[in-house]
Design an enzyme around this catalytic site. Structure first.
Site, PDB file in Angstrom:
ATOM      1  N   THR A 199       0.806  -1.204   0.000  1.00 37.64           N
ATOM      2  CA  THR A 199       0.000   0.000   0.000  1.00 37.64           C
ATOM      3  C   THR A 199       0.847   1.265   0.000  1.00 37.64           C
ATOM      4  O   THR A 199       1.961   1.280   0.538  1.00 37.64           O
ATOM      5  CB  THR A 199      -0.908   0.023   1.248  1.00 37.64           C
ATOM      6  OG1 THR A 199      -1.544   1.301   1.374  1.00 37.64           O
ATOM      7  CG2 THR A 199      -0.113  -0.215   2.521  1.00 37.64           C
ATOM      8  N   TYR A 208      -1.944   0.371  10.060  1.00 39.87           N
ATOM      9  CA  TYR A 208      -2.146  -0.320   8.785  1.00 39.87           C
ATOM     10  C   TYR A 208      -0.891  -0.228   7.917  1.00 39.87           C
ATOM     11  O   TYR A 208      -0.378  -1.237   7.423  1.00 39.87           O
ATOM     12  CB  TYR A 208      -3.348   0.277   8.051  1.00 39.87           C
ATOM     13  CG  TYR A 208      -3.485  -0.209   6.621  1.00 39.87           C
ATOM     14  CD1 TYR A 208      -3.739  -1.542   6.346  1.00 39.87           C
ATOM     15  CD2 TYR A 208      -3.352   0.676   5.552  1.00 39.87           C
ATOM     16  CE1 TYR A 208      -3.851  -1.993   5.035  1.00 39.87           C
ATOM     17  CE2 TYR A 208      -3.467   0.236   4.252  1.00 39.87           C
ATOM     18  CZ  TYR A 208      -3.720  -1.095   3.992  1.00 39.87           C
ATOM     19  OH  TYR A 208      -3.829  -1.528   2.699  1.00 39.87           O
TER      20      TYR A 208
END
Length: 337
Positions: free
Chosen positions: A124, A148
């Site tokens: 990501t 995250y």
């Protein structure tokens, strides 16, 4: 290009989820035998095509994963399974370190034990945190601002160290903002309570939501709202197929590559596109900005363009919105998944 008859089986983790199901379709369309493992906590069994072998289970179950690798003669893993909601990662960091880091470690160990040679990881742009320069390149400093991002970056580090110690190469694909749905209507984003802007906007356009919240109008951007690089999920899925062929063709080399189009659209520009495609006017409600949101996050995609034959095919905002809207209408017709 690898001959269709020579393609080994690929294990896709999280293949019943949004991005994973599109990658399964892309792999099958390209002639790869596919095995899917998904615990169906957030995925949908209906998202897995009949042409793929399906196993319900957890990627941390090394007995199950090891059996699948041996019985199906798996030679490559494409790893999507994990948790992906940034605000939830801040509220429940241990869930994210468990699902995204600890379980990835178990999966990587299963790959090594099963002599799997190739590994593609769903990473990501959150690994960059708030970038110092936009567009952001893979060489930029990685300083995530939420659990995250850290959970994904830790998994990248594990892969790099494992590849240095074992006969395994990997490709970490750092996604920017993924949106849209399969143009043939075979899959799309079905997750309840999704937080991604285009998904939220098309839900509002189909009456599932009453309005769209715009978080922050004081960013250092042309219209004051945050700018993001939106990539069509089918283009992203195609990048995984090309990355897999690259890993097999050059087994001594690993890669980290951004997946984006290299240009961004603001929140208001996205909502304008939804208005255009639907011929409606969404109810927009201005809210304070959320902590940690960068002004702009746009990919420098020169590395993936130079490394893979991949080229975007659906890099048009109205097309992305139209495909997302078509899927939302399909869901509405089914009464949801």
């Amino acid at each position: 290009m690898i001959d269709r008859d020579e393609k080994p089986a690929v294990l896709v983790t999280g293949g019943a989820g949004y991005i994973g199901s599109h990658a399964v379709l892309a792999l099958l369309d390209a002639g790869w035998p596919v095995v899917v493992i998904d615990n169906l906590v957030t995925g949908f069994r209906s998202a897995v095509p009949d042409a793929a072998i399906f196993a319900e289970g957890d990627i941390a179950d090394q007995r199950l994963v090891g059996r699948l690798i041996a019985e199906q003669r798996i030679k490559a893993i494409v790893h999507f399974a994990g948790s992906v909601v940034v605000p939830e990662s801040v509220a429940d960091p241990l869930k994210y370190y468990e699902n995204n880091t600890v379980k990835s470690r178990a999966l990587i160990e299963s790959a090594v034990k099963g002599e799997v040679r190739h590994f593609i990881f769903s990473s990501t742009a959150a690994t960059y945190g708030i970038p110092e320069q936009v567009p952001v390149a893979e060489t930029a400093r990685t300083e995530p601002i939420n659990p995250y991002g850290w959970s994904k970056l830790m998994s990248e580090r594990m892969l790099a160290d494992t590849a240095a110690a074992h006969p395994l190469n990997y490709c970490a694909l750092r996604y920017f903002n993924v949106a849209g749905a399969d143009p043939q209507g075979r899959s799309g984003q079905s997750t309840a309570g999704a937080t991604h802007l285009i998904k939220v906007a098309v839900e509002a356009a189909t009456g599932k939501r009453s309005h769209v919240s715009v978080y922050g109008t004081d960013y250092d951007t042309p219209d004051g709202t945050g700018v993001r690089d939106y990539i069509h999920v089918s283009d992203l899925a195609a990048a995984h197929v090309d990355a897999l062929e690259k890993l097999i063709a050059d087994p001594e080399t690993s890669h980290v590559m951004n997946c984006g189009y290299g240009r961004g659209f603001s929140v208001l520009e996205v909502l304008d596109a939804v208005d255009r495609v639907t011929n409606l006017k969404l109810d927009r409600r201005l809210q304070p900005r959320r902590a940690g949101d960068p002004d702009a996050l746009i990919a420098d995609n020169s590395r993936i363009l130079a490394t893979l034959p991949w080229r975007p095919r659906r890099d048009d905002l109205d097309t992305i919105v139209a495909d997302a809207l078509a899927w939302e209408r399909t869901l509405a017709g089914r009464g949801g998944e």
